[in-house]
Design an enzyme around this catalytic site. Structure first.
Site, short mmCIF file in Angstrom:
data_model
loop_
_atom_site.label_atom_id
_atom_site.label_comp_id
_atom_site.label_asym_id
_atom_site.label_seq_id
_atom_site.Cartn_x
_atom_site.Cartn_y
_atom_site.Cartn_z
N THR A 1 0.84 -1.19 0.00
CA THR A 1 0.00 0.00 0.00
C THR A 1 0.88 1.25 0.00
OG1 THR A 1 -1.61 1.30 1.25
CG2 THR A 1 -0.18 -0.14 2.53
N SER B 1 -1.35 4.54 10.80
CA SER B 1 -2.35 3.70 11.46
C SER B 1 -1.69 2.37 11.78
CB SER B 1 -3.56 3.47 10.55
OG SER B 1 -3.23 2.55 9.50
N TYR C 1 -2.74 -0.45 10.86
CA TYR C 1 -2.75 -1.19 9.60
C TYR C 1 -1.51 -0.84 8.78
CZ TYR C 1 -3.56 -1.92 4.65
OH TYR C 1 -3.40 -2.26 3.32
N HIS C 2 -1.25 0.46 8.56
CA HIS C 2 -0.11 0.85 7.74
C HIS C 2 1.21 0.43 8.39
CE1 HIS C 2 -3.13 3.67 5.91
NE2 HIS C 2 -2.59 3.10 4.85
N LYS D 1 1.88 -3.08 7.42
CA LYS D 1 2.33 -3.19 6.04
C LYS D 1 3.80 -2.78 5.90
CE LYS D 1 -0.09 -4.27 3.18
NZ LYS D 1 -0.45 -5.64 2.71
#
Length: 201
Positions: free
Chosen positions: A155, A190, A192-193, A196
């Site tokens: 991402t 975040s 989430y990031h 990743k």
């Protein structure tokens, strides 16, 4: 083996982790239609998130079991389906050993930044699911199918929103009279990031 639409998967075996999701299902259909042997692996967690949060999709989405069955009836192509969690090493090892993929396409991560920021429980789930799942996938390839290829979804959110161009991989930095070429800085904002970013490193 050429299929009617000109594809040439030739029986190559592809495991699609997260095959019940919007990217995974489309990829499974695309590859299966072109002659690839497809195995979907999914823990169905995205559907559970909706139930827990009292949400539903704008358009009904059939279960993965129904979709695989209907695809088989419509196309004449069979897809393997393994329901389980890639964070469970024993499950993943069994799935990989039985299917013996030539390639894995890894979509199987909690992919919502807002979801990862709701509370501690969901932040921890996102980190555990994404980081441990990815580690298990890499070790499954190393230990069980060392010639297998891995395709992994990333991402751009890893880089945040810097006020300079995002370079392809590396950037040359000049600082206090010295210069070095370094990986482009990651600025995930975040949980989430951040998961990743861990994948990328």
């Amino acid at each position: 083996a050429q299929t009617a639409n000109g594809g040439g998967g030739g029986g190559t075996r592809v495991m699609i982790i997260g095959g019940d999701g919007y990217c995974g299902w489309a990829t499974a259909l695309h590859l299966s239609a072109r002659g690839y042997e497809v195995c979907i692996v999914d823990n169905l967690c995205r559907r559970q998130f909706d139930l827990t949060l009292g949400l539903d999709t704008l358009t009904p989405i059939a279960t993965i079991h129904d979709r695989v069955r209907i695809w088989g009836e419509t196309s004449g192509r069979h897809m393997d389906l393994q329901i389980g969690d890639i964070c469970d090493w024993e499950f993943l090892a069994q799935a990989v050993t039985s299917f013996k993929p030539d390639a894995m396409v890894h979509f199987g991560e909690q992919r919502s930044a807002p979801y990862s920021m709701i509370d501690r429980q969901r932040a921890v789930y996102t980190q555990h699911n994404n980081v441990i799942g990815n580690i298990n996938v890499m070790f499954a390839i190393k230990e069980l199918v060392p010639d297998c290829h891995l395709v992994k979804l990333g991402t751009m959110g890893e880089y945040g929103t810097p006020n300079i161009d995002i370079e392809e991989g590396f950037i040359t930095i000049n600082h206090n009279g010295r210069s070095d070429t370094l990986p482009y800085p990651k600025q995930g904002n975040s949980f989430y990031h951040l998961s990743k970013i861990h994948d990328s490193h």
